[in-house]
Write an enzyme that holds these catalytic residues in place. Structure first.
Site, PDB file in Angstrom:
ATOM      1  N   ILE A 152      70.219  74.361  16.199  1.00 59.02           N
ATOM      2  CA  ILE A 152      70.637  72.985  15.947  1.00 59.02           C
ATOM      3  C   ILE A 152      72.151  73.002  16.130  1.00 59.02           C
ATOM      4  O   ILE A 152      72.840  73.845  15.560  1.00 59.02           O
ATOM      5  CB  ILE A 152      70.204  72.484  14.552  1.00 59.02           C
ATOM      6  N   SER A 153      72.663  72.124  16.966  1.00 58.00           N
ATOM      7  CA  SER A 153      74.106  72.126  17.265  1.00 58.00           C
ATOM      8  C   SER A 153      74.906  71.791  16.014  1.00 58.00           C
ATOM      9  O   SER A 153      74.376  71.248  15.044  1.00 58.00           O
ATOM     10  CB  SER A 153      74.424  71.095  18.347  1.00 58.00           C
ATOM     11  N   HIS A 174      77.345  67.024  17.470  1.00 58.99           N
ATOM     12  CA  HIS A 174      76.458  65.852  17.418  1.00 58.99           C
ATOM     13  C   HIS A 174      77.296  64.576  17.298  1.00 58.99           C
ATOM     14  O   HIS A 174      77.008  63.568  17.945  1.00 58.99           O
ATOM     15  CB  HIS A 174      75.515  65.955  16.216  1.00 58.99           C
TER      16      HIS A 174
HETATM   17  N1  SAH Z   1      69.796  68.968  20.251  1.00 55.83           N
HETATM   18  C1  SAH Z   1      69.139  70.129  19.701  1.00 55.83           C
HETATM   19  C2  SAH Z   1      69.610  71.338  20.460  1.00 55.83           C
HETATM   20  C3  SAH Z   1      68.643  72.450  20.449  1.00 55.83           C
HETATM   21  S1  SAH Z   1      69.224  73.879  21.379  1.00 55.83           S
HETATM   22  C4  SAH Z   1      69.494  70.254  18.228  1.00 55.83           C
HETATM   23  O1  SAH Z   1      70.661  70.005  17.901  1.00 55.83           O
HETATM   24  O2  SAH Z   1      68.639  70.615  17.425  1.00 55.83           O
HETATM   25  C5  SAH Z   1      68.796  73.451  23.022  1.00 55.83           C
HETATM   26  C6  SAH Z   1      67.353  73.134  23.245  1.00 55.83           C
HETATM   27  O3  SAH Z   1      67.140  72.952  24.635  1.00 55.83           O
HETATM   28  C7  SAH Z   1      66.390  74.233  22.812  1.00 55.83           C
HETATM   29  O4  SAH Z   1      65.540  73.702  21.847  1.00 55.83           O
HETATM   30  C8  SAH Z   1      65.647  74.613  24.097  1.00 55.83           C
HETATM   31  O5  SAH Z   1      64.275  74.915  23.865  1.00 55.83           O
HETATM   32  C9  SAH Z   1      65.826  73.353  24.939  1.00 55.83           C
HETATM   33  N2  SAH Z   1      65.736  73.572  26.383  1.00 55.83           N
HETATM   34  C10 SAH Z   1      66.266  74.565  27.123  1.00 55.83           C
HETATM   35  N3  SAH Z   1      65.944  74.418  28.422  1.00 55.83           N
HETATM   36  C11 SAH Z   1      65.187  73.277  28.510  1.00 55.83           C
HETATM   37  C12 SAH Z   1      64.565  72.604  29.600  1.00 55.83           C
HETATM   38  N4  SAH Z   1      64.617  73.054  30.865  1.00 55.83           N
HETATM   39  N5  SAH Z   1      63.875  71.466  29.320  1.00 55.83           N
HETATM   40  C13 SAH Z   1      63.783  70.996  28.042  1.00 55.83           C
HETATM   41  N6  SAH Z   1      64.347  71.601  26.998  1.00 55.83           N
HETATM   42  C14 SAH Z   1      65.053  72.737  27.215  1.00 55.83           C
END
Ligand code: SAH
Length: 275
Positions: free
Chosen positions: A59-60, A65
């Site tokens: 989670i960023s 965010h």
């Molecule tokens: N916005 C989220 C960030 C999660 S980390 C938060 O703050 O909780 C980045 C996420 O991107 C991961 O969950 C990973 O599974 C997803 N991800 C990576 N490559 C991807 C792709 N090609 N398509 C969809 N999701 C992807």
């Protein structure tokens, strides 16, 4: 800078982000106050730092965010104030810039939705008619987003009403999702440079695309799926792959594209789904 915003409660975290000018717009502050980060971060939810959520995802950090939402805000707020319900929304919206076609329901795509936290915050801003789609390539994380959101009555309402939907797919290809009034399987109305004025009236495409993982390029398909007007917020690796920068890609009314590199960041990569 980041650690200075940590708090001992959700309110304290958001107040600190505000005090440190990481959140500057009242509507953004209200949205962050409306979503308890403890429902989404498995540990230290009120620290201003990223946290692991499993499957090599994080989670960023709250300040990232915050910046993403501040950057996308003009493309999130309903362009018709009658579409909002809360008083604070109507009041704050007077001060905030709104870019979009009057009366057209918002459609927002959150690629790499992970914990689902940002998907929920985005949904707080798009009003009653807006739709936010959280896209994940790992099914377990798609389910995690749903499960986290269902922890609060407001989150359950967003899911039950269909205003928030989590989907499984490769975010590099974007997503085609029927709008509330559209028919299933409809293609996005993309409003690219070759489109005529008519296409911007179609119900598809995205007012805002947030990408939560670092891409190797500014994927053309994502730019194509932006509405006119629309904005994408995306971390992209530089050519050597050593550094990542946040980029914004704006598509204006005429379909013209403007790309801007903002600042260096560190995100998990946007990749193929694990086998
Ligand atoms: N916005 C989220 C960030 C999660 S980390 C938060 O703050 O909780 C980045 C996420 O991107 C991961 O969950 C990973 O599974 C997803 N991800 C990576 N490559 C991807 C792709 N090609 N398509 C969809 N999701 C992807």
């Amino acid at each position: 800078m980041a650690w200075r915003s940590s708090g001992t409660s959700n309110t304290e975290l958001v107040e600190n982000l505000w005090r440190n000018k990481l959140i500057t717009q009242p509507l953004v502050k209200a949205a962050f106050l409306g979503v308890d980060r403890a429902h989404y971060a498995p540990s230290a939810p009120y620290d201003d730092s990223p946290q692991p959520i499993g499957h090599q995802a994080t989670i960023s950090a709250p300040h990232m965010h915050a910046h993403a939402v501040e950057t996308l805000l003009p493309f999130l707020l309903p362009s018709d104030s009658s579409a909002t319900s809360a008083d604070s929304h109507a009041k704050g919206a007077k001060e905030a810039q709104v870019i979009g076609h009057p009366g057209r329901p918002r459609r927002v795509l959150d690629i790499g939705s992970g914990s689902g936290y940002l998907t929920h915050v985005l949904a707080e801003l798009v009003g009653e008619t807006g739709v936010v789609v959280g896209l994940e390539h790992i099914p377990a994380l798609k389910e995690l987003g749903e499960k986290n959101m269902a922890k609060s009555p407001e989150g359950r309402h967003l899911l039950d009403s269909g205003r928030v939907r989590f989907r499984v797919g490769d975010g590099r290809k974007g997503w085609s999702e029927p709008s509330p009034t559209g028919s299933a399987g409809q293609q996005p109305g993309v409003g690219g440079p070759a489109d005529t004025g008519e296409s911007v009236e179609e119900e598809g495409g995205w007012d805002a695309i947030h990408v939560g993982a670092a891409a190797v390029e500014l994927h053309e398909e994502l730019v194509r799926q932006l509405r006119s007007p629309g904005r994408m917020f995306i971390p992209v690796e530089d050519e050597g792959g050593w550094e990542q920068y946040i980029w914004t890609v704006d598509k204006d009314e005429k379909g013209e594209i403007r790309k801007e590199r903002l600042y260096g960041v560190r995100y998990v990569p946007l990749t193929d789904a694990p086998k």
